[in-house]
Design an enzyme around this catalytic site. Structure first.
Site, PDB file in Angstrom:
ATOM      1  N   LYS A  59       0.855  -1.355  -0.049  1.00  0.00           N
ATOM      2  CA  LYS A  59      -0.064  -0.145  -0.212  1.00  0.00           C
ATOM      3  C   LYS A  59       0.839   1.234   0.097  1.00  0.00           C
ATOM      4  CE  LYS A  59      -3.935  -0.097   2.810  1.00  0.00           C
ATOM      5  NZ  LYS A  59      -4.785  -0.060   3.751  1.00  0.00           N
ATOM      6  N   ILE A  60       0.809   1.935  -1.177  1.00  0.00           N
ATOM      7  CA  ILE A  60       1.480   3.330  -1.142  1.00  0.00           C
ATOM      8  C   ILE A  60       0.347   4.446  -1.239  1.00  0.00           C
ATOM      9  CG2 ILE A  60       2.881   4.677  -2.665  1.00  0.00           C
ATOM     10  CD1 ILE A  60       4.252   1.901  -3.454  1.00  0.00           C
TER      11      ILE A  60
END
Length: 367
Positions: free
Chosen positions: A139-140
């Protein structure tokens, strides 16, 4: 298996659980949800891990060993969370093998890095290597600094869950970052079919912020728009998804084996008790999407949720009218999305602090 959840899955919506704990993994609860509740993926965040670790003795032995080895708090967090995600990936591996895009488990880069591109890239690489499972997603956040990190991760063959997307404008930038990453990966000779991505478009927080402003404006025209913005925003996002992934740039990548970056409806737990508790599931049913739900929402939909067909396709004009009416009523929409992103990053950072404090407490308790 819940008939309502089964109907949701048959409508093309992938059901992911927004929760994970070692207890869910070791007791077989996660496997049961896959079998009985049509769950085909998992998302996590620091708050989820903080709750799991605070309430779970199942972490004590690992914490004790890490402390004995001289590990600091960041190392303990990294090892605990990547182990849970790795084991969840193993549970969901059969789903990943049987489906094109599901069976995925997400783990987030350290939220304090949200405005640091290089550090985010380094964190994504470290998490990807540590989990070491093809069905993981890193997750970014979709901050301006996060966009080049998304491209860099994808270009290295790392699968990504882009999080904290609030506006359609930023969502378009996210899709561009994904396609650019795929193009760079192709140049490097990476097999594009191995790369997966979802774009997590936050839903309920949009209504929370806009409803607050509508109430303050107070006109009949304003109050009549309460509870309409979030769904309209998501419908506009889906129209953008169809446009981008129906274009020539995407066609060239698809021909090279690339997978579409599906929209994921996040923050689908209803905050306002005046609204139906399944609102952000029922009103966003459309194929080729993911809906990640806290267990409370999952159970609510299993009990009384309704699938009444595609609720999104072809509704862009209707959704745009809602936004036009919001602007006319006096809602500063660009400011709304700026505030939501800033608050989102702050909440993610606060959740990281919560996780750090929780793990520090566990480290002290096992000494």
């Amino acid at each position: 298996m819940s008939d309502r959840l089964k109907a949701l899955a048959q409508a093309g919506v992938s059901i992911w659980l927004d929760d994970l704990s070692r207890e869910r993994i070791e007791t077989g609860n996660l496997a049961d949800l896959v079998k009985e509740k049509s769950v085909v993926g998992v998302t996590t965040n620091p708050t989820i891990f903080a709750a799991a670790i605070a309430n779970g003795e199942r972490y004590d032995d690992q914490v004790r060993k890490l402390v004995a080895d001289g590990a600091d708090v960041d190392t303990v967090i990294f090892d605990l969370t990547t182990e849970d995600v790795r084991n969840a990936c193993d549970i969901l591996a059969p789903v990943a093998q049987a489906t094109k895009d599901d069976g995925r488990v997400s783990i987030e880069v350290e939220p304090t890095l949200a405005n640091d591109t290089d550090a985010t890239i380094a964190s994504a690489k470290a998490l990807w290597a540590a989990v070491d499972r093809p069905n993981a997603l890193i997750k970014i956040p979709a901050t301006l600094e996060g966009l080049p990190a998304i491209t860099a991760a994808i270009s290295e063959g790392i699968s990504v869950n882009v999080t904290l997307i609030f506006s359609v404008e930023r969502y378009r930038a996210v899709m561009d970052a994904y396609l650019t990453g795929l193009e760079q990966a192709k140049e490097k000779g990476i097999d594009l079919s191995t790369i997966r991505s979802v774009a997590s478009f936050f839903v309920s927080r949009v209504d929370t912020e806009i409803d607050k402003r509508l109430e303050k404006i107070g006109t009949p025209e304003a109050t009549a728009l309460a509870g309409k913005a979030a769904v309209a925003n998501a419908r506009l996002a889906y129209a953008a998804f169809e446009e981008v992934f129906g274009g020539e740039r995407w066609a060239a990548l698809e021909a090279a084996g690339a997978n579409r970056q599906r929209p994921l409806w996040a923050s689908t737990g209803v905050k306002n008790p005046a609204y139906p508790d399944t609102l952000y599931v029922t009103d966003l049913v459309v194929a080729d999407t993911v809906n990640t739900m806290p267990e409370k929402t999952l159970e609510a939909f299993a009990d009384h949720g309704e699938v009444t067909g595609d609720m999104v396709s072809g509704r862009a004009a209707e959704a745009q009218q809602v936004f036009d009416d919001l602007a006319t009523a006096g809602v500063d929409l660009p400011d709304v999305f700026t505030v939501l992103e800033l608050e989102g990053v702050d909440k993610f950072k606060a959740s990281w602090t919560e996780l750090v404090d929780t793990v520090k407490g566990q480290m002290e308790s096992v000494k």
